[in-house]
Write a protein that holds these residues in place. Structure first.
Motif, short mmCIF file in Angstrom:
data_model
loop_
_atom_site.label_atom_id
_atom_site.label_comp_id
_atom_site.label_asym_id
_atom_site.label_seq_id
_atom_site.Cartn_x
_atom_site.Cartn_y
_atom_site.Cartn_z
N UNK A 21 0.84 -1.21 0.00
CA UNK A 21 0.00 0.00 0.00
C UNK A 21 0.87 1.26 0.00
N UNK A 22 1.92 1.27 0.80
CA UNK A 22 2.83 2.44 0.83
C UNK A 22 3.46 2.65 -0.54
N UNK A 23 3.87 1.56 -1.17
CA UNK A 23 4.49 1.66 -2.50
C UNK A 23 3.47 2.19 -3.52
N UNK A 24 2.24 1.68 -3.47
CA UNK A 24 1.21 2.14 -4.41
C UNK A 24 0.89 3.61 -4.21
N UNK A 25 0.77 4.04 -2.98
CA UNK A 25 0.45 5.44 -2.68
C UNK A 25 1.57 6.35 -3.17
N UNK A 26 2.80 5.93 -2.92
CA UNK A 26 3.94 6.71 -3.43
C UNK A 26 3.92 6.76 -4.95
N UNK A 68 -3.33 24.01 -9.65
CA UNK A 68 -1.98 23.94 -9.11
C UNK A 68 -1.12 23.05 -10.00
N UNK A 69 0.16 23.37 -10.05
CA UNK A 69 1.11 22.53 -10.77
C UNK A 69 1.36 21.25 -10.00
N UNK A 70 2.03 20.34 -10.65
CA UNK A 70 2.24 19.01 -10.08
C UNK A 70 3.06 19.02 -8.79
N UNK A 71 4.00 19.93 -8.65
CA UNK A 71 4.82 19.98 -7.43
C UNK A 71 3.98 20.40 -6.23
N UNK A 72 3.20 21.46 -6.40
CA UNK A 72 2.32 21.92 -5.32
C UNK A 72 1.25 20.88 -5.00
N UNK A 73 0.74 20.24 -6.04
CA UNK A 73 -0.30 19.22 -5.84
C UNK A 73 0.24 18.06 -5.02
N UNK A 74 1.43 17.60 -5.38
CA UNK A 74 2.02 16.49 -4.64
C UNK A 74 2.28 16.88 -3.19
N UNK A 75 2.79 18.06 -2.95
CA UNK A 75 3.06 18.51 -1.58
C UNK A 75 1.76 18.54 -0.77
N UNK A 76 0.69 19.00 -1.38
CA UNK A 76 -0.60 19.04 -0.70
C UNK A 76 -1.07 17.63 -0.35
N UNK A 84 0.18 12.35 5.28
CA UNK A 84 0.87 12.34 6.58
C UNK A 84 -0.12 12.53 7.72
N UNK A 85 -1.09 13.43 7.53
CA UNK A 85 -2.13 13.66 8.54
C UNK A 85 -2.91 12.36 8.80
N UNK A 86 -3.30 11.68 7.73
CA UNK A 86 -4.04 10.43 7.87
C UNK A 86 -3.20 9.35 8.53
N UNK A 114 -4.79 1.53 2.94
CA UNK A 114 -4.82 1.02 1.57
C UNK A 114 -4.71 2.19 0.59
N UNK A 115 -4.34 1.88 -0.64
CA UNK A 115 -4.29 2.92 -1.67
C UNK A 115 -5.69 3.47 -1.94
N UNK A 116 -6.70 2.61 -1.88
CA UNK A 116 -8.08 3.07 -2.09
C UNK A 116 -8.49 4.07 -1.01
N UNK A 117 -8.09 3.82 0.24
CA UNK A 117 -8.40 4.77 1.30
C UNK A 117 -7.66 6.08 1.10
N UNK A 118 -6.43 6.02 0.63
CA UNK A 118 -5.70 7.25 0.31
C UNK A 118 -6.46 8.05 -0.74
N UNK A 119 -6.91 7.39 -1.78
CA UNK A 119 -7.64 8.09 -2.85
C UNK A 119 -8.92 8.69 -2.29
N UNK A 120 -9.68 7.90 -1.54
CA UNK A 120 -10.95 8.36 -1.00
C UNK A 120 -10.79 9.49 0.01
N UNK A 121 -9.83 9.35 0.91
CA UNK A 121 -9.71 10.28 2.04
C UNK A 121 -8.76 11.45 1.83
N UNK A 122 -7.86 11.34 0.83
CA UNK A 122 -6.88 12.41 0.64
C UNK A 122 -6.89 12.99 -0.77
#
Length: 129
Positions: A30-35, A55-63, A69-71, A79-87
């Protein structure tokens, strides 16, 4: 009276252990997929919209990294699905859906964009652009 205290104590211990086992950190996959999902955005020519501003890709990724990190600190993503849903799908403040636009492609909801990339990653195909 003493028996009631012991039962209450035992129930409390049982609930506490349940709470500990219910929260889990993302596994290695999951960490690898999210990265890879965040890398996919930051390595693309796509832009990311949140709350009506592009926003550009750099700012988007930082956000997205800050939200991830908050989650993680609160054990709210494993899971990667939770990352997509929640972040990566919508603003936590306004509730507005995030959008992604890439050159030569129609603008789309970020959640759908990330899910398509995740599907491609798991299918070992090249992620869509």
């Amino acid at each position: 009276m003493r028996k009631g205290i012991l039962v209450s104590f035992a129930c409390g211990i049982g609930l506490a252990s349940l709470a500990v086992t219910a929260s889990a950190a993302p596994g290695e996959q999951a960490r690898r997929e999210i990265t890879q999902l965040m890398d996919g955005l930051s390595n693309s020519a796509c832009e990311f919209q949140r709350n009506g501003k592009w926003y550009g890709r750099t700012d988007a990724r930082a956000h997205l990294r800050r939200k991830y990190d908050y989650l993680l600190k609160r054990d709210l993503v494993d899971t990667a699905e939770q990352f997509i849903e929640r972040a990566a799908s919508k603003s936590s403040l306004s509730g507005r859906a995030y959008r992604v636009r890439c050159p030569g492609q129609p603008e789309t909801d970020a959640g759908a964009w990330f899910l398509a990339r995740l599907k491609a990653l798991r299918g070992s195909g090249a992620p869509p652009r």
